[in-house]
Write a protein that holds these residues in place. Structure first.
Motif, PDB file in Angstrom:
ATOM      1  N   UNK A  18       5.103  -9.642   6.030  1.00  0.00           N
ATOM      2  CA  UNK A  18       5.442  -8.271   5.625  1.00  0.00           C
ATOM      3  C   UNK A  18       5.552  -8.261   4.107  1.00  0.00           C
ATOM      4  N   UNK A  19       4.877  -7.297   3.487  1.00  0.00           N
ATOM      5  CA  UNK A  19       4.843  -7.231   2.026  1.00  0.00           C
ATOM      6  C   UNK A  19       5.372  -5.890   1.544  1.00  0.00           C
ATOM      7  N   UNK A  20       6.131  -5.928   0.456  1.00  0.00           N
ATOM      8  CA  UNK A  20       6.642  -4.721  -0.193  1.00  0.00           C
ATOM      9  C   UNK A  20       6.131  -4.705  -1.630  1.00  0.00           C
ATOM     10  N   UNK A  21       5.592  -3.578  -2.053  1.00  0.00           N
ATOM     11  CA  UNK A  21       5.175  -3.395  -3.442  1.00  0.00           C
ATOM     12  C   UNK A  21       5.915  -2.213  -4.048  1.00  0.00           C
ATOM     13  N   UNK A  22       6.362  -2.367  -5.278  1.00  0.00           N
ATOM     14  CA  UNK A  22       6.919  -1.259  -6.046  1.00  0.00           C
ATOM     15  C   UNK A  22       5.901  -0.896  -7.126  1.00  0.00           C
ATOM     16  N   UNK A  23       5.511   0.357  -7.131  1.00  0.00           N
ATOM     17  CA  UNK A  23       4.430   0.840  -7.994  1.00  0.00           C
ATOM     18  C   UNK A  23       4.948   1.975  -8.860  1.00  0.00           C
ATOM     19  N   UNK A  24       4.583   1.947 -10.136  1.00  0.00           N
ATOM     20  CA  UNK A  24       4.940   3.028 -11.040  1.00  0.00           C
ATOM     21  C   UNK A  24       3.999   4.198 -10.817  1.00  0.00           C
ATOM     22  N   UNK A  25       4.417   5.368 -11.223  1.00  0.00           N
ATOM     23  CA  UNK A  25       3.619   6.577 -10.993  1.00  0.00           C
ATOM     24  C   UNK A  25       2.325   6.600 -11.789  1.00  0.00           C
ATOM     25  N   UNK A  26       2.139   5.674 -12.719  1.00  0.00           N
ATOM     26  CA  UNK A  26       0.850   5.566 -13.412  1.00  0.00           C
ATOM     27  C   UNK A  26      -0.064   4.548 -12.730  1.00  0.00           C
ATOM     28  N   UNK A  27       0.353   4.024 -11.569  1.00  0.00           N
ATOM     29  CA  UNK A  27      -0.451   3.082 -10.812  1.00  0.00           C
ATOM     30  C   UNK A  27      -0.190   1.631 -11.110  1.00  0.00           C
ATOM     31  N   UNK A  28       0.686   1.329 -12.054  1.00  0.00           N
ATOM     32  CA  UNK A  28       0.972  -0.061 -12.404  1.00  0.00           C
ATOM     33  C   UNK A  28       1.861  -0.706 -11.345  1.00  0.00           C
ATOM     34  N   UNK A  29       1.533  -1.942 -10.988  1.00  0.00           N
ATOM     35  CA  UNK A  29       2.368  -2.705 -10.059  1.00  0.00           C
ATOM     36  C   UNK A  29       3.571  -3.254 -10.800  1.00  0.00           C
ATOM     37  N   UNK A  30       4.756  -2.900 -10.357  1.00  0.00           N
ATOM     38  CA  UNK A  30       5.998  -3.340 -11.000  1.00  0.00           C
ATOM     39  C   UNK A  30       6.473  -4.656 -10.408  1.00  0.00           C
ATOM     40  N   UNK A  31       6.439  -4.761  -9.084  1.00  0.00           N
ATOM     41  CA  UNK A  31       6.933  -5.962  -8.421  1.00  0.00           C
ATOM     42  C   UNK A  31       6.397  -5.987  -6.999  1.00  0.00           C
ATOM     43  N   UNK A  32       6.324  -7.178  -6.422  1.00  0.00           N
ATOM     44  CA  UNK A  32       5.918  -7.332  -5.032  1.00  0.00           C
ATOM     45  C   UNK A  32       6.607  -8.559  -4.445  1.00  0.00           C
ATOM     46  N   UNK A  33       6.864  -8.497  -3.167  1.00  0.00           N
ATOM     47  CA  UNK A  33       7.496  -9.616  -2.476  1.00  0.00           C
ATOM     48  C   UNK A  33       7.068  -9.578  -1.019  1.00  0.00           C
ATOM     49  N   UNK A  71      15.426  -2.896 -11.119  1.00  0.00           N
ATOM     50  CA  UNK A  71      15.622  -1.456 -11.255  1.00  0.00           C
ATOM     51  C   UNK A  71      16.738  -1.020 -10.315  1.00  0.00           C
ATOM     52  N   UNK A  72      17.467   0.032 -10.665  1.00  0.00           N
ATOM     53  CA  UNK A  72      18.464   0.543  -9.737  1.00  0.00           C
ATOM     54  C   UNK A  72      17.796   1.109  -8.496  1.00  0.00           C
ATOM     55  N   UNK A  73      18.452   1.006  -7.365  1.00  0.00           N
ATOM     56  CA  UNK A  73      17.867   1.493  -6.114  1.00  0.00           C
ATOM     57  C   UNK A  73      17.500   2.965  -6.208  1.00  0.00           C
ATOM     58  N   UNK A  74      18.271   3.740  -6.967  1.00  0.00           N
ATOM     59  CA  UNK A  74      18.007   5.183  -7.097  1.00  0.00           C
ATOM     60  C   UNK A  74      16.705   5.470  -7.827  1.00  0.00           C
ATOM     61  N   UNK A  75      16.129   4.454  -8.480  1.00  0.00           N
ATOM     62  CA  UNK A  75      14.867   4.666  -9.188  1.00  0.00           C
ATOM     63  C   UNK A  75      13.685   4.799  -8.222  1.00  0.00           C
ATOM     64  N   UNK A  76      13.875   4.384  -6.982  1.00  0.00           N
ATOM     65  CA  UNK A  76      12.805   4.501  -5.988  1.00  0.00           C
ATOM     66  C   UNK A  76      12.763   5.937  -5.498  1.00  0.00           C
ATOM     67  N   UNK A  77      11.670   6.626  -5.819  1.00  0.00           N
ATOM     68  CA  UNK A  77      11.557   8.049  -5.477  1.00  0.00           C
ATOM     69  C   UNK A  77      11.217   8.274  -4.013  1.00  0.00           C
ATOM     70  N   UNK A  78      10.534   7.311  -3.390  1.00  0.00           N
ATOM     71  CA  UNK A  78      10.155   7.453  -1.982  1.00  0.00           C
ATOM     72  C   UNK A  78       9.606   6.125  -1.487  1.00  0.00           C
ATOM     73  N   UNK A  79       9.629   5.949  -0.172  1.00  0.00           N
ATOM     74  CA  UNK A  79       9.017   4.778   0.448  1.00  0.00           C
ATOM     75  C   UNK A  79       8.078   5.245   1.555  1.00  0.00           C
ATOM     76  N   UNK A  80       7.080   4.417   1.842  1.00  0.00           N
ATOM     77  CA  UNK A  80       6.196   4.692   2.972  1.00  0.00           C
ATOM     78  C   UNK A  80       5.739   3.366   3.561  1.00  0.00           C
ATOM     79  N   UNK A  81       5.004   3.452   4.676  1.00  0.00           N
ATOM     80  CA  UNK A  81       4.740   2.282   5.504  1.00  0.00           C
ATOM     81  C   UNK A  81       3.286   2.212   5.943  1.00  0.00           C
ATOM     82  N   UNK A  82       2.852   0.999   6.254  1.00  0.00           N
ATOM     83  CA  UNK A  82       1.590   0.787   6.954  1.00  0.00           C
ATOM     84  C   UNK A  82       1.734  -0.451   7.818  1.00  0.00           C
ATOM     85  N   UNK A  83       0.886  -0.553   8.817  1.00  0.00           N
ATOM     86  CA  UNK A  83       0.858  -1.721   9.701  1.00  0.00           C
ATOM     87  C   UNK A  83      -0.439  -1.678  10.492  1.00  0.00           C
ATOM     88  N   UNK A  84      -0.750  -2.766  11.154  1.00  0.00           N
ATOM     89  CA  UNK A  84      -1.948  -2.822  11.969  1.00  0.00           C
ATOM     90  C   UNK A  84      -1.941  -1.767  13.058  1.00  0.00           C
TER      91      UNK A  84
END
Length: 506
Positions: A18-33, A71-84
């Motif tokens: 399972x992978x999580x990515x945090x992406x900035x609104x300009x499309x830049x990848x901030x972090x992934x785990x 980043x503070x948790x409040x900085x996340x504007x929204x989350x979404x999901x995908x899976x097989x």
């Protein structure tokens, strides 16, 4: 926070992690785990996972990625999901998971698939725009009715994988139209659950979730989920979609004329179409881009075959897995194209396009004393690329060719493998700077909460890190090799079936 400063989180449940990515609104990848998830195979051809393992991995990966992003948790504007797609979770009336989730690559429902084809092949195809195969939920649930009738009777709610995971955050129950189509229980024309299809297996319509848009905000992060994951309570949650839909979207496939080739657990070739292409050789799905479909052909084993080769023949106790992959890549690069006549067919778990045969088996053919370890790795790369060529040819014969392919999935990290794919398909291959389902899910989260005006605006942020052009000499070599590859498959297919009967004791 300004829209341009918003951070978006995408969560993708893959077959192995399972992978999580945090992406900035300009499309830049901030972090992934990422965190691993385990797959069990209690019988040959079976593939199951424990949904609770998904939740554990999700909580751990979210806490890790938030720490990495600083980043503070409040900085996340929204989350979404995908899976097989096709992977279902079944709950009883008390909300308890009834049994392990049957994955999309599971082959146990072969007999049920044959029964459905004999009973209602044309009817299923006419309603669902796809043909019954062991990968779909409908035959899997027919298997459940036949093999585990007590479990079948207990089902109160059916979730698709990403929806069950998302419900840990919101407590809500819904799915999007793309994943709904992947059950083979949906009327593709009306985008409503089909009583006719459900009646084929005695499935109760009340167990199927409401259908919403992939970009719909379906709820907010609840207090318990916030404590478990580190996200802020009240964070908007966007429905999400299947992994291939998110991945093709994240690769920028929002216009016709571009293909997306995925080198992941399985491999797929996808193209965009303004309408479905009903054909027994193809898989049809709605796309994230409104008013469009994406059409798929697929081979069952790709990175999974690569990992199998590593773990079975190259890795020793204590070895770093990534370092072993790198060493294998170097060995393969030292071998000339064509692997001196060594061919590999990647049918470790049966095959989809173009054969649709769950009994096909993998093989290395043509080995001699001249072949060393690097030849086997190169033959594996080439064999999967030959299989992708088979997939591409199915699309091309139906007027769905492409001159440029965006490459996604873990296998795309190998420059050698990218070159082999470019040469085998005779197309320019482009590697997006960031391209995986978690990235696509993050962009979709932004569409859902208005950070992006549309899906097309979000896709404009996709950039290309590398381009690989086909080499004419190797294109010609693989053109000569392709008929040999296909003839080997055709010659061995009847023997594969006999081997299956031999193992089964028949």
């Amino acid at each position: 926070m300004a829209a341009t400063e918003a951070l978006l989180a995408g969560i993708d449940l893959g077959a192995g992690s399972l992978k999580v990515s945090i992406v900035r609104a300009d499309g830049a990848l901030v972090a992934e785990a990422s965190r691993p998830v385990a797959t069990e195979s209690p019988q040959p051809g079976w593939s199951e996972q424990d949904p609770q393992d998904w939740w554990r991995a999700c909580c751990q990966a979210l806490r890790a990625v938030l720490a990495q992003a600083a980043c503070p948790a409040r900085a996340i504007a929204a989350i979404s999901f995908s899976a097989g797609a096709h992977t279902q979770v079944l709950e009883d009336a008390q909300g308890r998971v009834i049994r392990p989730a049957i994955l999309w690559n599971d082959q146990r429902s072969r007999a049920q698939t044959q029964a459905l084809r004999a009973q209602a092949d044309a009817q299923i195809f006419a309603i669902a725009a796809n043909r019954a195969n062991p990968t779909w939920t409908l035959p899997q649930m027919l298997w459940l009715r036949d093999a585990e009738p007590e479990s079948f009777a207990r089902v109160a709610r059916l979730y698709l994988a990403k929806d069950w995971l998302r419900a840990r955050f919101t407590g809500t129950w819904e799915t999007d139209s793309i994943d709904a189509l992947g059950t083979l229980m949906l009327d593709a024309a009306s985008v409503r659950w089909s009583q006719t299809l459900c009646d084929l297996i005695g499935w109760r319509m009340a167990t199927l979730p409401p259908i919403v848009a992939s970009k719909a905000v379906v709820g907010h992060v609840g207090a318990a989920a916030a404590r478990a994951t580190g996200l802020a309570e009240g964070t908007p949650v966007v429905c999400g979609s299947s992994d291939t839909a998110a991945e093709t979207f994240g690769a920028g496939m929002v216009h016709e004329g571009m293909g997306v080739v995925k080198l992941a657990t399985a491999a797929t070739v996808s193209v965009l179409s303004p309408q479905p292409r009903p054909d027994w050789a193809l898989i049809n799905y709605y796309h994230i881009v409104p008013g469009h479909w994406y059409v798929i052909t697929a081979t069952n084993s790709c990175a999974s075959a690569h990992k199998w080769l590593r773990d079975t023949f190259f890795r020793r106790a204590g070895d770093d897995g990534s370092a072993v992959f790198d060493a294998m890549d170097r060995q393969a690069a030292a071998v000339a194209a064509g692997a001196e006549g060594l061919f590999f067919h990647p049918y470790l778990n049966g095959e989809r396009s173009p054969h649709w045969d769950p009994l096909l088996r993998a093989d290395f053919v043509g080995a001699g004393f001249n072949h060393g370890a690097g030849h086997f790795v190169r033959a594996l790369y080439e064999g999967i690329a030959y299989s992708l060529r088979d997939c591409r040819d199915v699309l091309q014969a139906r007027g769905l060719g492409f001159a440029v392919a965006r490459l996604t999935g873990g296998g795309a990290r190998s420059a050698l493998w990218r070159q082999i794919v470019a040469d085998m398909l005779d197309v320019q291959v482009e590697l997006p700077t960031v391209a995986d389902a978690s990235f696509g899910a993050a962009l979709l989260a932004g569409v859902g909460v208005g950070v992006f005006a549309s899906e097309q605006d979000a896709a404009k942020l996709v950039t290309v890190a590398a381009r690989t052009r086909p080499d004419p000499a190797r294109v010609a070599l693989y053109e000569r090799g392709a008929p040999i590859y296909r003839d080997i498959q055709a010659a061995l297919a009847p023997l594969n079936h006999r081997i299956h009967d031999f193992v089964a004791g028949r």
